[in-house]
Design an enzyme around this catalytic site. Structure first.
Site, PDB file in Angstrom:
ATOM      1  N   SER A   1       0.844  -1.197   0.000  1.00 46.88           N
ATOM      2  CA  SER A   1       0.000   0.000   0.000  1.00 46.88           C
ATOM      3  C   SER A   1       0.877   1.244   0.000  1.00 46.88           C
ATOM      4  O   SER A   1       1.646   1.471   0.944  1.00 46.88           O
ATOM      5  CB  SER A   1      -0.896   0.010   1.234  1.00 46.88           C
ATOM      6  OG  SER A   1      -1.399   1.315   1.411  1.00 46.88           O
TER       7      SER A   1
ATOM      8  N   HIS B   1      -1.384  -1.469  -4.161  1.00 47.62           N
ATOM      9  CA  HIS B   1      -2.619  -1.066  -3.478  1.00 47.62           C
ATOM     10  C   HIS B   1      -2.620   0.456  -3.327  1.00 47.62           C
ATOM     11  O   HIS B   1      -1.720   1.045  -2.730  1.00 47.62           O
ATOM     12  CB  HIS B   1      -2.678  -1.755  -2.110  1.00 47.62           C
ATOM     13  CG  HIS B   1      -3.974  -1.558  -1.389  1.00 47.62           C
ATOM     14  ND1 HIS B   1      -5.113  -2.261  -1.681  1.00 47.62           N
ATOM     15  CD2 HIS B   1      -4.297  -0.724  -0.375  1.00 47.62           C
ATOM     16  CE1 HIS B   1      -6.094  -1.885  -0.879  1.00 47.62           C
ATOM     17  NE2 HIS B   1      -5.624  -0.948  -0.081  1.00 47.62           N
TER      18      HIS B   1
ATOM     19  N   ASP C   1      -4.712   3.607  -1.938  1.00 51.88           N
ATOM     20  CA  ASP C   1      -5.782   4.011  -1.014  1.00 51.88           C
ATOM     21  C   ASP C   1      -6.270   5.410  -1.350  1.00 51.88           C
ATOM     22  O   ASP C   1      -5.513   6.375  -1.272  1.00 51.88           O
ATOM     23  CB  ASP C   1      -5.256   3.986   0.421  1.00 51.88           C
ATOM     24  CG  ASP C   1      -5.058   2.570   0.924  1.00 51.88           C
ATOM     25  OD1 ASP C   1      -6.019   1.792   0.864  1.00 51.88           O
ATOM     26  OD2 ASP C   1      -3.933   2.244   1.353  1.00 51.88           O
TER      27      ASP C   1
ATOM     28  N   MET D   1      -8.774   8.315  -0.223  1.00 51.53           N
ATOM     29  CA  MET D   1      -9.556   8.766   0.946  1.00 51.53           C
ATOM     30  C   MET D   1     -10.052  10.186   0.705  1.00 51.53           C
ATOM     31  O   MET D   1      -9.312  11.013   0.165  1.00 51.53           O
ATOM     32  CB  MET D   1      -8.670   8.749   2.196  1.00 51.53           C
ATOM     33  CG  MET D   1      -8.046   7.393   2.464  1.00 51.53           C
ATOM     34  SD  MET D   1      -7.104   7.401   3.996  1.00 51.53           S
ATOM     35  CE  MET D   1      -6.483   5.714   4.005  1.00 51.53           C
TER      36      MET D   1
ATOM     37  N   HIS E   1      -8.474   1.133  -3.815  1.00 50.54           N
ATOM     38  CA  HIS E   1      -9.382   0.976  -2.675  1.00 50.54           C
ATOM     39  C   HIS E   1     -10.015   2.331  -2.381  1.00 50.54           C
ATOM     40  O   HIS E   1      -9.366   3.218  -1.828  1.00 50.54           O
ATOM     41  CB  HIS E   1      -8.537   0.452  -1.492  1.00 50.54           C
ATOM     42  CG  HIS E   1      -9.283   0.301  -0.209  1.00 50.54           C
ATOM     43  ND1 HIS E   1      -8.639   0.096   0.998  1.00 50.54           N
ATOM     44  CD2 HIS E   1     -10.606   0.318   0.080  1.00 50.54           C
ATOM     45  CE1 HIS E   1      -9.539  -0.013   1.961  1.00 50.54           C
ATOM     46  NE2 HIS E   1     -10.740   0.126   1.434  1.00 50.54           N
TER      47      HIS E   1
ATOM     48  N   MET F   1     -12.028   4.703  -0.385  1.00 53.99           N
ATOM     49  CA  MET F   1     -12.634   4.997   0.921  1.00 53.99           C
ATOM     50  C   MET F   1     -13.259   6.380   0.799  1.00 53.99           C
ATOM     51  O   MET F   1     -12.783   7.360   1.380  1.00 53.99           O
ATOM     52  CB  MET F   1     -11.556   4.936   2.009  1.00 53.99           C
ATOM     53  CG  MET F   1     -11.152   3.512   2.340  1.00 53.99           C
ATOM     54  SD  MET F   1      -9.556   3.408   3.169  1.00 53.99           S
ATOM     55  CE  MET F   1      -8.494   3.456   1.735  1.00 53.99           C
TER      56      MET F   1
ATOM     57  N   MET G   1     -11.591  -5.369   5.863  1.00 56.97           N
ATOM     58  CA  MET G   1     -10.727  -4.434   6.594  1.00 56.97           C
ATOM     59  C   MET G   1     -10.392  -5.028   7.958  1.00 56.97           C
ATOM     60  O   MET G   1     -11.287  -5.402   8.718  1.00 56.97           O
ATOM     61  CB  MET G   1     -11.417  -3.081   6.784  1.00 56.97           C
ATOM     62  CG  MET G   1     -11.531  -2.237   5.527  1.00 56.97           C
ATOM     63  SD  MET G   1      -9.975  -1.966   4.655  1.00 56.97           S
ATOM     64  CE  MET G   1      -8.975  -1.153   5.919  1.00 56.97           C
TER      65      MET G   1
ATOM     66  N   ASP H   1      -6.739  -6.199   4.660  1.00 48.91           N
ATOM     67  CA  ASP H   1      -6.051  -4.899   4.612  1.00 48.91           C
ATOM     68  C   ASP H   1      -6.045  -4.267   5.997  1.00 48.91           C
ATOM     69  O   ASP H   1      -7.103  -3.990   6.564  1.00 48.91           O
ATOM     70  CB  ASP H   1      -6.795  -4.004   3.612  1.00 48.91           C
ATOM     71  CG  ASP H   1      -6.168  -2.627   3.433  1.00 48.91           C
ATOM     72  OD1 ASP H   1      -5.065  -2.392   3.945  1.00 48.91           O
ATOM     73  OD2 ASP H   1      -6.808  -1.795   2.759  1.00 48.91           O
TER      74      ASP H   1
HETATM   75  C1  DX5 Z   1      -6.100   1.822   5.739  1.00 47.61           C
HETATM   76  C2  DX5 Z   1      -5.724   1.476   4.329  1.00 47.61           C
HETATM   77  C3  DX5 Z   1      -4.645   0.474   4.248  1.00 47.61           C
HETATM   78  C4  DX5 Z   1      -3.327   0.938   4.855  1.00 47.61           C
HETATM   79  C5  DX5 Z   1      -2.733  -0.267   5.488  1.00 47.61           C
HETATM   80  O1  DX5 Z   1      -7.249   2.550   5.748  1.00 47.61           O
HETATM   81  O2  DX5 Z   1      -6.839   0.937   3.632  1.00 47.61           O
HETATM   82  O3  DX5 Z   1      -4.438   0.025   2.906  1.00 47.61           O
HETATM   83  O4  DX5 Z   1      -2.420   1.454   3.942  1.00 47.61           O
HETATM   84  O5  DX5 Z   1      -1.591   0.131   6.168  1.00 47.61           O
HETATM   85  P1  DX5 Z   1      -0.855  -0.841   7.205  1.00 47.61           P
HETATM   86  O6  DX5 Z   1      -0.416  -2.051   6.410  1.00 47.61           O
HETATM   87  O7  DX5 Z   1       0.279  -0.013   7.691  1.00 47.61           O
HETATM   88  O8  DX5 Z   1      -1.856  -1.195   8.258  1.00 47.61           O
HETATM   89 ZN    ZN Z   2      -6.462  -0.049   1.632  1.00 46.68          ZN
END
Ligand code: DX5
Ligand code: ZN
Length: 221
Positions: free
Chosen positions: A10, A35, A37, A39, A68, A70, A139, A177
């Site tokens: 990620s 990956h 993310d 947000m 992903h 969010m 999650m 994740d």
């Molecule tokens: C959290 C993200 C994850 C995050 C995971 O909301 O969706 O993808 O990057 O990070 P680690 O592996 O550090 O928990």
């Molecule tokens: Zn993620």
């Protein structure tokens, strides 16, 4: 069916001033997917990046992009993410009012649809749409930040999703994740996960290749 184990670093925990170099480094070191993310500061209390950054990164890497979302109301911007380069596009059950329509739209736009559930959301909430997805993302932290502690209470949901898949003859990847490291990946794999996101566990180390080998070994042991 035994699916090959996939590792998806990620980039949330990468150095965002040097994203292209960081991606090249994990690609060279043997990552299977990247990956990404996304947000929006509403669905989760953090803000990251959107289609323009994904489009630029797409030109620097051949890795499949596992995006992903969010974000609230993801149906409004699906095509922007797919046109920017998302190969796999995952939306949250909690964020999409018309989840069925959203997942169909992702496939029609040419990406692999994924659905994600937060730690407090039960599997039953996505059972009616499991035949529409290529990926289910469980999650294992409350989304929003990297570096949080893995929540083992989500493991029964991973087991349940593996059972439902077999019982209904479905075919989705089962991704976990949040808080994945060499210890928690063992438990997630044992529960039936086949695709593992890891952010801080990889990007906080000096040698991404060594770290990813350790994660793979732990998961396959
Ligand atoms: C959290 C993200 C994850 C995050 C995971 O909301 O969706 O993808 O990057 O990070 P680690 O592996 O550090 O928990
Ligand atoms: Zn993620």
């Amino acid at each position: 069916m035994d699916r090959p184990l996939l590792l998806a670093p990620s980039i949330l925990s990468a150095n965002h001033g040097r994203l292209a170099d960081e991606i090249l480094a994990v690609e060279t070191a043997g990552a299977d997917w990247l990956h990404v993310d996304v947000m929006d500061g509403h669905f989760v209390p953090n803000l990251t990046l959107g289609p323009p950054v994904i489009r630029s990164l797409r030109r620097t890497s051949k890795l499949p992009f596992d995006v992903h979302l969010m974000i609230e109301a993801p149906e409004r911007s699906l095509t922007a993410y797919i046109e920017a380069g998302a190969d796999w596009l995952t939306v949250h059950e909690e964020a999409s009012t018309h989840l069925h329509r959203t997942l169909v739209a992702i496939r029609e736009a040419g990406a692999h649809p994924g659905v994600s559930i937060n730690p407090a959301t039960p599997v039953v909430a996505i059972e009616p749409v499991l035949h529409l997805v290529d990926l289910v993302l469980v999650m294992s932290v409350n989304p929003g930040f990297g570096g949080q502690r893995f929540l083992p209470e989500v493991l029964p949901k991973v087991e349940q999703l593996a059972r439902v898949r077999a019982a209904r003859g479905l075919d989705y990847r089962l991704e976990v994740d949040g808080g994945i490291d060499t210890k928690t990946i063992v438990a997630a794999r044992a529960a039936g996960a086949d695709t593992f996101v890891a952010g801080s566990a990889i990007f906080s180390t000096a040698d991404y290749g060594v770290t990813m080998r350790e994660l793979r070994q732990a998961a396959s042991a």
